[in-house]
Design an enzyme around this catalytic site. Structure first.
Site, PDB file in Angstrom:
ATOM      1  N   ARG A   1     -17.857  -3.249 -12.689  1.00 20.95           N
ATOM      2  CA  ARG A   1     -19.256  -2.891 -12.438  1.00 20.95           C
ATOM      3  C   ARG A   1     -20.069  -2.828 -13.729  1.00 20.95           C
ATOM      4  O   ARG A   1     -21.247  -3.187 -13.742  1.00 20.95           O
ATOM      5  CB  ARG A   1     -19.324  -1.567 -11.673  1.00 20.95           C
ATOM      6  CG  ARG A   1     -18.933  -1.733 -10.214  1.00 20.95           C
ATOM      7  CD  ARG A   1     -19.128  -0.488  -9.399  1.00 20.95           C
ATOM      8  NE  ARG A   1     -19.034  -0.795  -7.976  1.00 20.95           N
ATOM      9  CZ  ARG A   1     -19.103   0.111  -7.004  1.00 20.95           C
ATOM     10  NH1 ARG A   1     -19.263   1.388  -7.319  1.00 20.95           N
ATOM     11  NH2 ARG A   1     -19.027  -0.234  -5.745  1.00 20.95           N
TER      12      ARG A   1
ATOM     13  N   LYS B   1     -10.258  -1.486  12.651  1.00 21.77           N
ATOM     14  CA  LYS B   1     -10.886  -1.035  13.889  1.00 21.77           C
ATOM     15  C   LYS B   1     -12.221  -1.712  14.150  1.00 21.77           C
ATOM     16  O   LYS B   1     -13.043  -1.831  13.258  1.00 21.77           O
ATOM     17  CB  LYS B   1     -11.107   0.481  13.837  1.00 21.77           C
ATOM     18  CG  LYS B   1      -9.820   1.287  13.682  1.00 21.77           C
ATOM     19  CD  LYS B   1     -10.128   2.778  13.625  1.00 21.77           C
ATOM     20  CE  LYS B   1      -8.846   3.594  13.516  1.00 21.77           C
ATOM     21  NZ  LYS B   1      -9.141   5.054  13.461  1.00 21.77           N
TER      22      LYS B   1
ATOM     23  N   GLY C   1     -15.220  -3.387   1.632  1.00 20.18           N
ATOM     24  CA  GLY C   1     -13.896  -2.854   1.927  1.00 20.18           C
ATOM     25  C   GLY C   1     -12.797  -3.364   1.025  1.00 20.18           C
ATOM     26  O   GLY C   1     -12.928  -3.378  -0.196  1.00 20.18           O
TER      27      GLY C   1
ATOM     28  N   GLY D   1     -20.650  -0.523   1.254  1.00 22.44           N
ATOM     29  CA  GLY D   1     -21.539  -0.190   2.354  1.00 22.44           C
ATOM     30  C   GLY D   1     -22.779  -1.050   2.415  1.00 22.44           C
ATOM     31  O   GLY D   1     -23.222  -1.452   3.493  1.00 22.44           O
TER      32      GLY D   1
END
Length: 399
Positions: free
Chosen positions: A37, A198, A355, A378
């Protein structure tokens, strides 16, 4: 394509620039364990200093809950950032007020200062107007280079952008341009690969993608839920049985939109997820009752690799199997390497992120060959979900 100003649109010489970066980096034993980063922010910092601007770096780190916490101070990042930039970085013990102003006033043109953790003030996450005013008072211009924080309407991502002339930094610019090319104005056919455990955590994502892509590949534990929904016995595999109706609705929406949803036809199964465990490859219609699906099978992986060869654009989010434990990394490796090869050949625009995606592509040796890989979690997901990102919207409205 979002319209926003970039560094090329600003008069920078002699100006003090508030540069929002994301230095929320992983630490181990008091040292930065992943420089990515900070390295990705370097081009913007160098361009600003080369143009004669004074640069004040704004970033959050951890979750100090609105008050100072020495364990979450940014001071340890100063020597790391100095080495990466090849220039001295000064540290300010606060991000607003007299201490921050004194450091800003002491900078020469082309100088860089890292201000203390934004989240040491509750006004940051609350997007408090007074806190945004205090930040804006330090500079002449605002540049947002933290796409990974753009989904938050915080003072440093949204509030300051409405108080100063604003633009996107090089990293933000690259992120928005690549995402637009992959999803907003793509060359078709457009494929999406979505993995993960999921579907309940990716309902908005799947719902948005089936109306925008030509082919949707579903892997990971999510594939088990879809297989179960269409009547396939998946043994002891991870599955959200209560999401069967939702899975059917997504499949119906995809059919109506002309989106081809690709589910596995074979799978690698085992009695448990562990290194060295006995495993076998079976048809998804022949999963043993006491076994669980831990990866897509080789036939499915090879089919997907061939199908990508028919596509012009690809967005990728999530691994296709339990890639952390070989041999259940095989399908992710096969498909990722195929996408990387097509990208190298100039046949595919490939954009990935969110993720475990970065780790999975790195494991497959495909990371550097993708057209663009986002380190935003996100924010990348919310973009794929079709949501408005407050930090991006503020830049668009300032253009």
């Amino acid at each position: 394509m979002p319209k926003f100003k970039t560094l090329d649109d600003l008069d920078l010489a002699g100006k003090t620039v508030l540069l929002r970066v994301d230095f929320n980096v992983p630490m181990a034993d008091g040292k930065v364990s992943d420089l990515t980063r900070i390295e990705r922010a370097a081009p913007s910092i160098r361009d600003l200093t080369a143009a004669g601007a004074k640069v004040l770096l704004l970033t959050h780190f951890g979750r100090p809950k609105g008050k100072p916490n020495p364990e979450m101070s940014l001071r340890p990042l100063v020597p790391v950032a100095s080495v990466i930039l090849g220039a001295e970085v000064v540290f300010a013990e606060d991000c607003i007020g007299e201490k921050a102003q004194a450091v800003a006033d002491g900078l020469a043109d082309g100088g860089v200062a890292l201000l203390e953790n934004l989240r040491f003030h509750a006004g940051e996450e609350a997007n408090d107007p007074a806190f945004a005013d205090a930040l804006a008072a330090l500079g002449d211009l605002y540049v947002n280079d933290a796409f990974s924080a753009a989904h938050r309407a915080h003072a440093s991502t949204e509030g300051v952008a409405r108080r100063l002339p604003s633009a996107a930094g090089r990293l933000m610019q690259a992120e928005l341009e690549h995402l637009a090319a992959a999803l907003d104005q793509p060359k078709r056919p457009l494929a999406a690969v979505v993995g993960g455990a999921k579907i309940s955590t990716k309902l908005d994502l799947l719902g948005n993608l089936v109306s925008r892509v030509d082919m949707l590949v579903i892997g990971g534990g999510m594939a088990n839920t879809f297989l179960n929904a269409v009547g396939v016995d998946i043994g002891r595999s991870l599955c959200e049985h209560d999401m069967a109706d939702t899975a059917k609705e997504i499949l119906a929406k995809a059919k109506e939109a002309g989106c081809d949803v690709v589910l596995p036809t074979d799978a690698v199964v085992a009695g448990s997820l562990a290194a060295g465990v006995a495993f076998e490859t079976v048809s998804v219609k022949a999963v043993p009752a006491k076994q669980m699906i831990l990866d897509l099978g080789p036939a499915t992986a090879e089919h997907l690799a061939r199908r990508l060869g028919e596509c012009a654009s690809l967005v990728w989010n999530g691994p296709l199997g339990c890639f952390e434990v070989p041999p259940f990394d095989s399908s992710t490796n096969t498909v990722a390497q195929a996408a990387a090869a097509l990208t190298r050949e100039g046949k595919l625009l490939s954009v990935a992120g969110g993720g475990d995606t970065v780790a999975a592509l790195a494991h497959a040796g495909a990371l550097k060959d993708f057209s663009y890989v986002s380190t935003a979690g996100g924010a990348f997901l919310e973009w794929l979900e079709g949501k408005t990102l407050p930090g991006v919207k503020a830049l668009e409205e300032a253009a």
